[in-house]
Design an enzyme around this catalytic site. Structure first.
Site, short mmCIF file in Angstrom:
data_model
loop_
_atom_site.label_atom_id
_atom_site.label_comp_id
_atom_site.label_asym_id
_atom_site.label_seq_id
_atom_site.Cartn_x
_atom_site.Cartn_y
_atom_site.Cartn_z
N CYS A 120 19.14 17.07 39.74
CA CYS A 120 18.18 16.46 38.83
C CYS A 120 16.81 17.02 39.13
O CYS A 120 16.63 17.73 40.12
CB CYS A 120 18.20 14.94 38.96
SG CYS A 120 17.41 14.13 37.53
N LYS A 195 25.33 7.12 32.54
CA LYS A 195 24.26 6.63 33.40
C LYS A 195 23.29 5.81 32.55
O LYS A 195 22.69 6.32 31.60
CB LYS A 195 23.53 7.81 34.04
CG LYS A 195 22.38 7.40 34.92
CD LYS A 195 21.80 8.60 35.65
CE LYS A 195 20.58 8.20 36.46
NZ LYS A 195 19.98 9.37 37.13
N LYS A 248 27.49 4.59 36.22
CA LYS A 248 26.40 4.16 37.09
C LYS A 248 25.42 3.28 36.34
O LYS A 248 25.04 3.67 35.23
CB LYS A 248 25.70 5.43 37.59
CG LYS A 248 24.47 5.20 38.40
CD LYS A 248 23.83 6.51 38.71
CE LYS A 248 22.53 6.20 39.42
NZ LYS A 248 21.60 7.26 39.36
#
Ligand code: PBG
Length: 323
Positions: A120, A195, A248
């Site tokens: 990321c 996510k 997540k």
């Protein structure tokens, strides 16, 4: 005597019988420990909102990884706090970047350990967003190139798996292609497919110094209210070449873990995130809950929902309890 033929309690009388009929199993091999690498040597700085979690210099990352491996945890996932940040996240793909150094340190110290690199940009950008920003917008396609470059440099440093977590469209495909072009066709992609934009990441942003300087992540991470969209995100990652899918956060999203498990055959990970860890810690420190019990119950329930792999700050502690 009442004529009860069905008595589920028959199988609950003794631990030996309960163990025989237990459906979901939690084992150290299911666990992945997240670690935060920072510059220096001999540095161990505790994160205020995550007791027991530290910013660690690469030598200390290696030491913590070794302790986890000793307890039976097979893998770590690494995050980085770079020396300096800029608009284009240079620190994310520098060959001597902090995560690259940490990967090499773990490789040297614990050769058998599986090393996952979180891919990321938010820890490395001055604005704290997960991609390239222009005019207050996070640009998708320009970010892909930097994410791909980051994944390749993590593979060069020795990562076994890369885990793209930026929630840019097409990130898995871009990374797969870049890895293959660079000769890393054996490096697997564990995709943060589903996510959510979540308040449960609060303590992580302190740990990784990665809070966005303006706005929030709702323009790229998913809306907590959506379940069908989760399956669409997972399907796109399957098509783009993901090797492992991830949901997540975990506990408030167990329905999503179950739904992804039922729809797809790839291995599935769930990330028990910073805020989920911090809530258990905080209540336990006040003596309001039994930490050991709630920890193991929570992780077992994530397994029951269908996760093969659990990423958790409790990995080492849980593994020790399970031995
Ligand atoms: C990077 C990233 C984040 C987490 C994992 N990778 C933070 C975020 O998206 O803001 C959160 C992990 C945690 O809370 O434990 N994008």
């Amino acid at each position: 005597m009442t004529n009860l033929i069905q008595r589920p309690r028959r199988l609950r009388q003794r631990e030996g019988v309960r163990a025989l009929v237990r459906e979901a199993r939690l084992a150290p091999e299911n666990l992945v420990l997240p670690l935060f690498a920072c510059p220096g040597e001999g540095v161990r700085r505790e994160v205020a909102s995550m007791p027991g979690v530290f910013n660690l210099s690469p030598d200390e990352v290696a030491r913590e990884a070794a302790a986890a491996f000793e307890a039976g945890v097979p893998a770590v996932i690494l995050f980085g706090l770079p020396e300096s940040k800029d608009e284009t996240a240079t620190g994310a793909y520098a060959s001597k970047g902090i995560v690259q150094e940490a990967i090499r340190a773990v490789r040297r110290a614990v050769p058998e350990m599986v090393v996952v690199a979180d891919t990321c940009l938010c820890e490395y950008t001055s604005h704290g967003h997960c991609g390239v920003v222009r005019g207050g917008e996070v640009l998708n396609d320009e970010s892909l190139e930097l994410l791909a470059r980051t994944a390749v440099s993590q593979a060069e440093a020795g990562a076994d798996l890369v885990a793209p977590s930026a929630m840019m469209d097409g990130q898995v495909g871009a990374i797969r292609e870049a890895l293959d072009d660079a000769g890393f066709e054996h490096v697997a992609v564990m995709a943060y497919s589903v996510k959510y934009a979540s308040g449960f990441y609060g303590p992580f942003r302190e740990a990784a110094d990665s809070a966005p300087a303006f706005g929030d992540r709702r323009a790229y991470q998913m809306d907590a209210a959506n379940a069908r969209e989760a399956l669409r995100e997972a399907e796109l990652d399957v098509m783009e070449g993901a090797d492992i899918l991830m949901v997540k956060p975990a506990t408030a999203y167990l329905d999503i873990v179950r739904a992804v498990r039922e729809r797809f055959d790839l291995p599935l990970a769930a990330y028990h995130v910073s805020g989920e860890y911090a809530m258990i810690k905080a209540a336990a420190q006040r003596g309001w809950i039994d930490e050991r019990r709630v920890m193991l119950e929570t992780l077992t329930c994530i397994r029951r929902a269908g996760a093969d792999i659990i990423i958790t700050y409790y990995a080492t502690e849980a593994a020790k309890q399970l031995k």
